[in-house]
Write a protein that holds these residues in place. Structure first.
Motif, mmCIF file in Angstrom:
data_model
loop_
_atom_site.group_PDB
_atom_site.id
_atom_site.type_symbol
_atom_site.label_atom_id
_atom_site.label_comp_id
_atom_site.label_asym_id
_atom_site.label_seq_id
_atom_site.Cartn_x
_atom_site.Cartn_y
_atom_site.Cartn_z
ATOM 1 N N GLN A 77 0.840 -1.192 0.000
ATOM 2 C CA GLN A 77 0.000 0.000 0.000
ATOM 3 C C GLN A 77 0.880 1.250 0.000
ATOM 4 O OE1 GLN A 77 -2.205 1.921 -0.880
ATOM 5 N NE2 GLN A 77 -2.041 3.256 0.887
ATOM 6 N N TYR A 78 1.174 1.727 -1.192
ATOM 7 C CA TYR A 78 1.901 2.986 -1.358
ATOM 8 C C TYR A 78 1.069 3.987 -2.161
ATOM 9 C CZ TYR A 78 5.998 0.329 0.142
ATOM 10 O OH TYR A 78 6.885 -0.444 0.852
ATOM 11 N N SER A 79 -0.228 3.839 -2.145
ATOM 12 C CA SER A 79 -1.093 4.738 -2.907
ATOM 13 C C SER A 79 -1.527 5.904 -2.035
ATOM 14 C CB SER A 79 -2.340 3.990 -3.389
ATOM 15 O OG SER A 79 -1.996 3.051 -4.355
ATOM 16 N N PRO A 80 -1.672 7.052 -2.678
ATOM 17 C CA PRO A 80 -1.285 7.369 -4.034
ATOM 18 C C PRO A 80 0.224 7.637 -4.113
ATOM 19 C CG PRO A 80 -2.296 9.291 -3.051
ATOM 20 C CD PRO A 80 -2.368 8.181 -2.033
ATOM 21 N N HIS A 81 0.833 7.100 -5.121
ATOM 22 C CA HIS A 81 2.283 7.189 -5.295
ATOM 23 C C HIS A 81 2.748 8.642 -5.345
ATOM 24 C CE1 HIS A 81 6.225 6.437 -7.160
ATOM 25 N NE2 HIS A 81 6.153 5.316 -6.484
ATOM 26 N N GLU A 82 1.933 9.497 -5.952
ATOM 27 C CA GLU A 82 2.278 10.926 -6.024
ATOM 28 C C GLU A 82 2.480 11.515 -4.628
ATOM 29 O OE1 GLU A 82 0.068 15.101 -6.959
ATOM 30 O OE2 GLU A 82 -0.320 13.484 -8.371
ATOM 31 N N TYR A 83 1.746 11.006 -3.651
ATOM 32 C CA TYR A 83 1.902 11.493 -2.282
ATOM 33 C C TYR A 83 3.031 10.766 -1.549
ATOM 34 C CZ TYR A 83 1.101 12.218 2.657
ATOM 35 O OH TYR A 83 1.289 12.499 3.982
ATOM 36 N N THR A 84 3.018 9.448 -1.565
ATOM 37 C CA THR A 84 3.936 8.675 -0.718
ATOM 38 C C THR A 84 5.393 8.767 -1.153
ATOM 39 O OG1 THR A 84 3.591 6.639 -1.999
ATOM 40 C CG2 THR A 84 2.153 7.011 -0.073
ATOM 41 N N HIS A 85 5.647 9.106 -2.423
ATOM 42 C CA HIS A 85 7.014 9.107 -2.935
ATOM 43 C C HIS A 85 7.491 10.491 -3.393
ATOM 44 C CE1 HIS A 85 6.233 4.859 -2.730
ATOM 45 N NE2 HIS A 85 7.491 4.622 -3.002
ATOM 46 N N GLN A 86 6.994 11.537 -2.773
ATOM 47 C CA GLN A 86 7.421 12.891 -3.120
ATOM 48 C C GLN A 86 8.867 13.109 -2.703
ATOM 49 O OE1 GLN A 86 4.189 16.067 -2.491
ATOM 50 N NE2 GLN A 86 3.698 14.449 -1.015
ATOM 51 N N GLU A 87 9.600 13.757 -3.562
ATOM 52 C CA GLU A 87 10.992 14.073 -3.276
ATOM 53 C C GLU A 87 11.154 15.587 -3.092
ATOM 54 O OE1 GLU A 87 13.531 11.978 -2.831
ATOM 55 O OE2 GLU A 87 12.377 10.178 -3.281
ATOM 56 N N PRO A 88 11.920 16.003 -2.100
ATOM 57 C CA PRO A 88 12.184 17.433 -1.988
ATOM 58 C C PRO A 88 13.028 17.888 -3.186
ATOM 59 C CG PRO A 88 13.134 16.198 -0.130
ATOM 60 C CD PRO A 88 12.555 15.216 -1.085
ATOM 61 N N PRO A 89 12.955 19.102 -3.625
ATOM 62 C CA PRO A 89 12.244 20.206 -3.001
ATOM 63 C C PRO A 89 10.825 20.402 -3.534
ATOM 64 C CG PRO A 89 13.634 21.082 -4.712
ATOM 65 C CD PRO A 89 13.830 19.575 -4.698
ATOM 66 N N GLY A 90 10.336 19.547 -4.421
ATOM 67 C CA GLY A 90 9.062 19.786 -5.090
ATOM 68 C C GLY A 90 7.843 19.221 -4.406
ATOM 69 N N ILE A 91 7.827 19.141 -3.099
ATOM 70 C CA ILE A 91 6.690 18.567 -2.376
ATOM 71 C C ILE A 91 5.469 19.473 -2.526
ATOM 72 C CG2 ILE A 91 5.818 17.979 -0.090
ATOM 73 C CD1 ILE A 91 8.659 17.102 0.614
ATOM 74 N N THR A 92 4.376 18.891 -3.032
ATOM 75 C CA THR A 92 3.158 19.684 -3.261
ATOM 76 C C THR A 92 1.908 19.074 -2.643
ATOM 77 O OG1 THR A 92 2.752 18.572 -5.361
ATOM 78 C CG2 THR A 92 4.052 20.605 -5.443
ATOM 79 N N SER A 93 1.920 17.789 -2.357
ATOM 80 C CA SER A 93 0.704 17.121 -1.863
ATOM 81 C C SER A 93 0.804 16.891 -0.364
ATOM 82 C CB SER A 93 0.525 15.782 -2.583
ATOM 83 O OG SER A 93 0.440 15.983 -3.969
ATOM 84 N N THR A 94 -0.343 16.956 0.290
ATOM 85 C CA THR A 94 -0.386 16.773 1.736
ATOM 86 C C THR A 94 -1.523 15.832 2.100
ATOM 87 O OG1 THR A 94 -0.423 17.932 3.871
ATOM 88 C CG2 THR A 94 -1.867 18.785 2.121
ATOM 89 N N TYR A 95 -1.500 15.328 3.315
ATOM 90 C CA TYR A 95 -2.582 14.505 3.848
ATOM 91 C C TYR A 95 -3.091 15.160 5.120
ATOM 92 C CZ TYR A 95 -5.249 10.606 5.691
ATOM 93 O OH TYR A 95 -6.269 9.816 6.163
ATOM 94 N N PRO A 96 -4.376 15.383 5.258
ATOM 95 C CA PRO A 96 -5.362 15.307 4.188
ATOM 96 C C PRO A 96 -5.115 16.422 3.186
ATOM 97 C CG PRO A 96 -6.380 16.134 6.197
ATOM 98 C CD PRO A 96 -4.959 15.787 6.526
ATOM 99 N N GLY A 97 -5.644 16.206 1.975
ATOM 100 C CA GLY A 97 -5.421 17.184 0.926
ATOM 101 C C GLY A 97 -6.390 17.015 -0.219
#
Length: 180
Positions: A77-97
């Protein structure tokens, strides 16, 4: 963690089944033989089996079960990948979001209800087949906003559903990440 679909760059389970069911790419075509071979020498050790696409939960409904009382069906369970695998410095998604969690071009609420909806697939698989389930990998990069709440909500649902689970801890080997 079968992933024959990755070699084909085919990520839709229904499309994969339509094109490759019964072929050598189909995990269902040969994993039961592995189970049978193991059972020739060991009748009771639990065998953990996940579905295709790196054991993604969305592929669980396509996994055919075998008649063995010591099988444990697993998913990652790594969904959504866009959230769980964000790399700095481009972090844009948050939980909740609120963002496009499924790459369809439209944002969705990403919260506890989203997790419940995602995990409903596994819950239905378990209920339909009367099998034991385990989440043998899950997690998020430690620096993504809301990661602690996300993981806590996941674990609460795993507990509620009676699933075993294992958080995946990777130590950073790249010095800037190890320091963060």
């Amino acid at each position: 963690e079968p992933n024959s679909n990755a070699a084909l760059d085919l990520w839709d389970p229904e499309e994969f089944q339509q094109e490759y069911a019964g072929t050598g790419y189909d995990w269902n075509s040969w994993y039961p033989r592995l189970v049978s071979a193991i059972r020739l020498v060991d009748e009771t050790t639990p065998i953990l089996v996940g579905g295709n696409s790196y054991s993604d939960v969305d592929w669980l409904p396509w996994l055919e079960t075998v008649d063995d009382p010591f099988m444990v069906y697993t998913f990652h369970q790594y969904s959504p990948h866009e959230y769980t695998h964000q790399e700095p410095p481009g972090i844009t998604s948050t939980y909740p979001g609120y963002f496009d969690t499924d790459y369809d071009g439209f944002p969705e609420d990403f919260d506890h209800a989203w997790l419940e909806d995602l995990l409903a697939t596994a819950l239905e698989f378990q209920s339909t087949h009367g099998v034991v389930l385990a989440v043998n990998e899950f997690g998020a990069e430690r620096w993504v906003p809301g990661a602690a709440d996300y993981v806590q909500d996941e674990m609460a649902l795993f507990e509620q559903y009676g699933w075993n689970y294992a958080a995946w801890l990777w130590h950073a080997s790249w010095a800037p990440l190890a320091e963060g």
